[in-house]
Scaffold this motif. Sequence first.
Motif, PDB file in Angstrom:
ATOM      1  N   MET A   1      41.666  78.533  53.757  1.00  0.00           N
ATOM      2  CA  MET A   1      40.915  77.142  53.163  1.00  0.00           C
ATOM      3  C   MET A   1      40.966  76.190  54.344  1.00  0.00           C
ATOM      4  O   MET A   1      41.764  75.837  55.038  1.00  0.00           O
ATOM      5  CB  MET A   1      41.654  76.945  51.993  1.00  0.00           C
ATOM      6  N   GLN A   2      39.622  75.900  54.616  1.00  0.00           N
ATOM      7  CA  GLN A   2      39.604  74.993  55.704  1.00  0.00           C
ATOM      8  C   GLN A   2      39.092  73.578  54.998  1.00  0.00           C
ATOM      9  O   GLN A   2      38.367  73.388  53.997  1.00  0.00           O
ATOM     10  CB  GLN A   2      38.336  75.077  56.649  1.00  0.00           C
ATOM     11  N   MET A   3      39.564  72.445  55.695  1.00  0.00           N
ATOM     12  CA  MET A   3      39.507  71.095  55.159  1.00  0.00           C
ATOM     13  C   MET A   3      38.130  70.838  55.562  1.00  0.00           C
ATOM     14  O   MET A   3      37.882  71.063  56.724  1.00  0.00           O
ATOM     15  CB  MET A   3      40.554  70.215  55.416  1.00  0.00           C
ATOM     16  N   SER A   4      37.421  69.749  54.929  1.00  0.00           N
ATOM     17  CA  SER A   4      36.406  69.156  55.605  1.00  0.00           C
ATOM     18  C   SER A   4      36.895  68.170  56.651  1.00  0.00           C
ATOM     19  O   SER A   4      38.000  67.833  56.803  1.00  0.00           O
ATOM     20  CB  SER A   4      35.585  68.339  54.629  1.00  0.00           C
ATOM     21  N   ASN A   5      35.985  67.507  57.442  1.00  0.00           N
ATOM     22  CA  ASN A   5      36.390  66.668  58.630  1.00  0.00           C
ATOM     23  C   ASN A   5      37.231  65.532  58.000  1.00  0.00           C
ATOM     24  O   ASN A   5      38.007  64.856  58.308  1.00  0.00           O
ATOM     25  CB  ASN A   5      35.238  66.203  59.278  1.00  0.00           C
ATOM     26  N   LYS A   6      36.292  64.844  57.111  1.00  0.00           N
ATOM     27  CA  LYS A   6      36.920  63.758  56.430  1.00  0.00           C
ATOM     28  C   LYS A   6      38.422  63.861  55.439  1.00  0.00           C
ATOM     29  O   LYS A   6      39.331  62.993  55.846  1.00  0.00           O
ATOM     30  CB  LYS A   6      35.697  63.119  55.221  1.00  0.00           C
ATOM     31  N   ALA A   7      38.497  64.968  54.948  1.00  0.00           N
ATOM     32  CA  ALA A   7      39.752  65.334  54.236  1.00  0.00           C
ATOM     33  C   ALA A   7      40.719  65.464  55.199  1.00  0.00           C
ATOM     34  O   ALA A   7      41.913  65.076  55.073  1.00  0.00           O
ATOM     35  CB  ALA A   7      39.486  66.540  53.183  1.00  0.00           C
ATOM     36  N   GLY A   8      40.703  66.268  56.436  1.00  0.00           N
ATOM     37  CA  GLY A   8      41.382  66.526  57.148  1.00  0.00           C
ATOM     38  C   GLY A   8      41.986  65.207  58.143  1.00  0.00           C
ATOM     39  O   GLY A   8      43.061  64.687  58.334  1.00  0.00           O
ATOM     40  N   ARG A   9      40.841  64.351  58.132  1.00  0.00           N
ATOM     41  CA  ARG A   9      41.446  62.735  58.758  1.00  0.00           C
ATOM     42  C   ARG A   9      42.132  62.115  57.867  1.00  0.00           C
ATOM     43  O   ARG A   9      43.062  61.533  58.284  1.00  0.00           O
ATOM     44  CB  ARG A   9      39.858  62.239  59.273  1.00  0.00           C
ATOM     45  N   MET A  10      41.756  62.307  56.815  1.00  0.00           N
ATOM     46  CA  MET A  10      42.533  61.407  55.576  1.00  0.00           C
ATOM     47  C   MET A  10      44.048  61.934  55.708  1.00  0.00           C
ATOM     48  O   MET A  10      44.726  61.074  55.294  1.00  0.00           O
ATOM     49  CB  MET A  10      41.723  61.368  54.448  1.00  0.00           C
ATOM     50  N   PHE A  11      43.993  63.302  55.473  1.00  0.00           N
ATOM     51  CA  PHE A  11      45.404  63.917  55.573  1.00  0.00           C
ATOM     52  C   PHE A  11      46.220  63.123  56.698  1.00  0.00           C
ATOM     53  O   PHE A  11      47.527  62.843  56.389  1.00  0.00           O
ATOM     54  CB  PHE A  11      45.358  65.256  55.564  1.00  0.00           C
ATOM     55  N   PHE A  12      45.884  63.354  58.076  1.00  0.00           N
ATOM     56  CA  PHE A  12      46.678  62.865  59.163  1.00  0.00           C
ATOM     57  C   PHE A  12      46.710  61.606  59.183  1.00  0.00           C
ATOM     58  O   PHE A  12      47.846  60.870  59.460  1.00  0.00           O
ATOM     59  CB  PHE A  12      45.854  63.439  60.447  1.00  0.00           C
ATOM     60  N   LEU A  13      45.635  60.695  58.635  1.00  0.00           N
ATOM     61  CA  LEU A  13      45.944  59.052  58.730  1.00  0.00           C
ATOM     62  C   LEU A  13      46.975  58.780  57.546  1.00  0.00           C
ATOM     63  O   LEU A  13      47.736  57.894  57.831  1.00  0.00           O
ATOM     64  CB  LEU A  13      44.459  58.590  58.290  1.00  0.00           C
ATOM     65  N   ILE A  14      47.018  59.278  56.294  1.00  0.00           N
ATOM     66  CA  ILE A  14      47.875  58.760  55.600  1.00  0.00           C
ATOM     67  C   ILE A  14      49.269  59.394  55.769  1.00  0.00           C
ATOM     68  O   ILE A  14      50.140  58.487  55.643  1.00  0.00           O
ATOM     69  CB  ILE A  14      47.547  59.700  54.126  1.00  0.00           C
ATOM     70  N   THR A  15      49.548  60.609  56.439  1.00  0.00           N
ATOM     71  CA  THR A  15      50.727  61.078  56.788  1.00  0.00           C
ATOM     72  C   THR A  15      51.171  60.153  57.986  1.00  0.00           C
ATOM     73  O   THR A  15      52.322  59.801  58.112  1.00  0.00           O
ATOM     74  CB  THR A  15      50.637  62.439  57.526  1.00  0.00           C
ATOM     75  N   GLY A  16      50.324  59.550  58.984  1.00  0.00           N
ATOM     76  CA  GLY A  16      50.531  58.718  59.831  1.00  0.00           C
ATOM     77  C   GLY A  16      51.306  57.571  59.197  1.00  0.00           C
ATOM     78  O   GLY A  16      51.915  56.781  59.793  1.00  0.00           O
ATOM     79  N   PHE A  17      50.430  56.767  58.273  1.00  0.00           N
ATOM     80  CA  PHE A  17      51.081  55.648  57.677  1.00  0.00           C
ATOM     81  C   PHE A  17      52.408  55.718  56.775  1.00  0.00           C
ATOM     82  O   PHE A  17      53.212  54.864  57.135  1.00  0.00           O
ATOM     83  CB  PHE A  17      50.132  54.968  56.727  1.00  0.00           C
ATOM     84  N   VAL A  18      52.570  57.108  56.315  1.00  0.00           N
ATOM     85  CA  VAL A  18      53.867  57.195  55.888  1.00  0.00           C
ATOM     86  C   VAL A  18      54.832  57.036  56.824  1.00  0.00           C
ATOM     87  O   VAL A  18      56.218  56.549  56.679  1.00  0.00           O
ATOM     88  CB  VAL A  18      53.699  58.619  55.060  1.00  0.00           C
TER      89      VAL A  18
END
Length: 129
Positions: A1-18
């Motif tokens: 299952m591949q994430m879209s560009n926006k979903a992948g970026r949001m995942f890493f961005l949210i993880t980064g803020f956490v």
Amino acid sequence: MQMSNKAGRMFFLITGFVLLIYSVLICYASISTGNFFVGHELVLAGTTLMTFSLSYLYPQFKENDERSKRIRERGMFFSYFFILGYMIILMPLLQFELVSLTGYQTVSLLAALTIITVFSSFVVLAKRY
């Protein structure tokens, strides 16, 4: 299952803020108890920078094309020399006791510097290529 560009970026961005919040709390706890630089604080800060870098790099690295392979290859090449430089600087500092670090602190410092250097070089090279 591949994430879209926006979903992948949001995942890493949210993880980064956490991780950023967690990193700040751990650093504050270390400083307030008078035990700053146990070692793991810098590794956590490096991991935070890594996730923000991956958020930026996700669209390029998702493609796994020639450009992304070149960025990874050149980034690791440049990072190798920086890491050697860190060790060359750190060895005399430890040998002549200009800096007093435990083994855990030294390994943590090198790990954090490695993470920061590798992913920073990826970001710089992604802008260049």
